[in-house]
Design a protein around this motif. Structure first.
Motif, PDB file in Angstrom:
ATOM      1  N   SER A   3       0.844  -1.186   0.000  1.00 15.98           N
ATOM      2  CA  SER A   3       0.000   0.000   0.000  1.00 15.98           C
ATOM      3  C   SER A   3       0.883   1.242   0.000  1.00 15.98           C
ATOM      4  CB  SER A   3      -0.926  -0.006   1.210  1.00 15.98           C
ATOM      5  OG  SER A   3      -0.167  -0.088   2.385  1.00 15.98           O
ATOM      6  N   PRO A   4       0.372   2.339  -0.552  1.00  9.68           N
ATOM      7  CA  PRO A   4       1.179   3.561  -0.616  1.00  9.68           C
ATOM      8  C   PRO A   4       1.415   4.149   0.762  1.00  9.68           C
ATOM      9  CG  PRO A   4      -1.051   3.989  -1.370  1.00  9.68           C
ATOM     10  CD  PRO A   4      -0.944   2.500  -1.130  1.00  9.68           C
ATOM     11  N   ALA A   5       2.496   4.871   0.882  1.00 11.01           N
ATOM     12  CA  ALA A   5       2.797   5.567   2.139  1.00 11.01           C
ATOM     13  C   ALA A   5       1.843   6.738   2.289  1.00 11.01           C
ATOM     14  CB  ALA A   5       4.241   6.058   2.122  1.00 11.01           C
ATOM     15  N   TRP A   6       1.403   6.983   3.505  1.00  9.46           N
ATOM     16  CA  TRP A   6       0.480   8.092   3.773  1.00  9.46           C
ATOM     17  C   TRP A   6       1.167   9.129   4.622  1.00  9.46           C
ATOM     18  CZ3 TRP A   6      -3.700   8.101   0.884  1.00  9.46           C
ATOM     19  CH2 TRP A   6      -4.158   6.896   0.381  1.00  9.46           C
ATOM     20  N   PRO A   7       0.987  10.362   4.413  1.00  6.55           N
ATOM     21  CA  PRO A   7       0.221  10.908   3.297  1.00  6.55           C
ATOM     22  C   PRO A   7       1.009  10.824   2.000  1.00  6.55           C
ATOM     23  CG  PRO A   7       1.155  12.693   4.569  1.00  6.55           C
ATOM     24  CD  PRO A   7       1.513  11.407   5.287  1.00  6.55           C
ATOM     25  N   LEU A   8       0.287  10.758   0.894  1.00  7.81           N
ATOM     26  CA  LEU A   8       0.936  10.699  -0.413  1.00  7.81           C
ATOM     27  C   LEU A   8       1.648  12.023  -0.685  1.00  7.81           C
ATOM     28  CD1 LEU A   8      -1.894   9.065  -2.545  1.00  7.81           C
ATOM     29  CD2 LEU A   8       0.178   7.975  -1.689  1.00  7.81           C
ATOM     30  N   ALA A   9       2.744  11.927  -1.404  1.00  7.79           N
ATOM     31  CA  ALA A   9       3.471  13.142  -1.798  1.00  7.79           C
ATOM     32  C   ALA A   9       2.597  13.967  -2.741  1.00  7.79           C
ATOM     33  CB  ALA A   9       4.771  12.764  -2.491  1.00  7.79           C
ATOM     34  N   VAL A  10       2.745  15.275  -2.672  1.00  8.61           N
ATOM     35  CA  VAL A  10       2.008  16.161  -3.569  1.00  8.61           C
ATOM     36  C   VAL A  10       2.591  15.995  -4.967  1.00  8.61           C
ATOM     37  CG1 VAL A  10       1.475  18.563  -4.102  1.00  8.61           C
ATOM     38  CG2 VAL A  10       1.520  17.788  -1.724  1.00  8.61           C
ATOM     39  N   PRO A  11       1.742  15.647  -5.951  1.00 12.97           N
ATOM     40  CA  PRO A  11       2.271  15.451  -7.305  1.00 12.97           C
ATOM     41  C   PRO A  11       2.725  16.767  -7.922  1.00 12.97           C
ATOM     42  CG  PRO A  11      -0.121  15.262  -7.287  1.00 12.97           C
ATOM     43  CD  PRO A  11       0.311  15.407  -5.861  1.00 12.97           C
ATOM     44  N   GLU A  12       3.832  16.700  -8.628  1.00 12.83           N
ATOM     45  CA  GLU A  12       4.384  17.874  -9.302  1.00 12.83           C
ATOM     46  C   GLU A  12       4.109  17.769 -10.797  1.00 12.83           C
ATOM     47  OE1 GLU A  12       5.653  20.522  -7.863  1.00 12.83           O
ATOM     48  OE2 GLU A  12       5.300  19.593  -5.924  1.00 12.83           O
ATOM     49  N   PRO A  13       3.880  18.894 -11.470  1.00 13.00           N
ATOM     50  CA  PRO A  13       3.587  18.864 -12.905  1.00 13.00           C
ATOM     51  C   PRO A  13       4.811  18.522 -13.731  1.00 13.00           C
ATOM     52  CG  PRO A  13       3.839  21.110 -12.171  1.00 13.00           C
ATOM     53  CD  PRO A  13       3.902  20.250 -10.935  1.00 13.00           C
ATOM     54  N   LYS A  14       4.553  17.932 -14.886  1.00 14.09           N
ATOM     55  CA  LYS A  14       5.627  17.681 -15.844  1.00 14.09           C
ATOM     56  C   LYS A  14       5.813  18.975 -16.642  1.00 14.09           C
ATOM     57  CE  LYS A  14       7.096  14.602 -19.506  1.00 14.09           C
ATOM     58  NZ  LYS A  14       8.196  13.858 -18.972  1.00 14.09           N
ATOM     59  N   PRO A  15       7.031  19.490 -16.684  1.00 11.88           N
ATOM     60  CA  PRO A  15       7.272  20.746 -17.409  1.00 11.88           C
ATOM     61  C   PRO A  15       6.806  20.656 -18.866  1.00 11.88           C
ATOM     62  CG  PRO A  15       9.191  20.141 -16.121  1.00 11.88           C
ATOM     63  CD  PRO A  15       8.245  18.967 -16.067  1.00 11.88           C
ATOM     64  N   GLY A  16       6.124  21.697 -19.312  1.00 14.71           N
ATOM     65  CA  GLY A  16       5.685  21.776 -20.695  1.00 14.71           C
ATOM     66  C   GLY A  16       4.354  21.105 -20.992  1.00 14.71           C
ATOM     67  N   CYS A  17       3.728  20.468 -20.004  1.00 12.22           N
ATOM     68  CA  CYS A  17       2.456  19.784 -20.226  1.00 12.22           C
ATOM     69  C   CYS A  17       1.307  20.706 -19.837  1.00 12.22           C
ATOM     70  CB  CYS A  17       2.393  18.486 -19.419  1.00 12.22           C
ATOM     71  SG  CYS A  17       0.801  17.634 -19.557  1.00 12.22           S
TER      72      CYS A  17
END
Length: 57
Positions: A3-17
């Motif tokens: 199972s994923p670690a909690w809390p989940l890391a804040v997702p970062e955007p892919k540059p240029g998308c």
């Protein structure tokens, strides 16, 4: 399966998308208004977008 670690890391955007940028803008707006549910929704949508469109990176 682990199972994923909690809390989940804040997702970062892919540059240029543009989609990543849009979802991050929605997240910033939600955070600015204190809407934790919308912030979480934006993070889920960003993670799903990453899995679908950036899984090779």
């Amino acid at each position: 399966m682990t199972s994923p670690a909690w809390p989940l890391a804040v997702p970062e955007p892919k540059p240029g998308c543009a989609t990543c940028a849009h979802l991050c803008q929605l997240r910033r707006q939600a955070q600015a208004t204190g809407d934790g549910s919308a912030t979480s929704d934006a993070n889920v949508r960003l993670r799903r977008h990453f899995a679908e469109d950036h899984s090779d990176t």
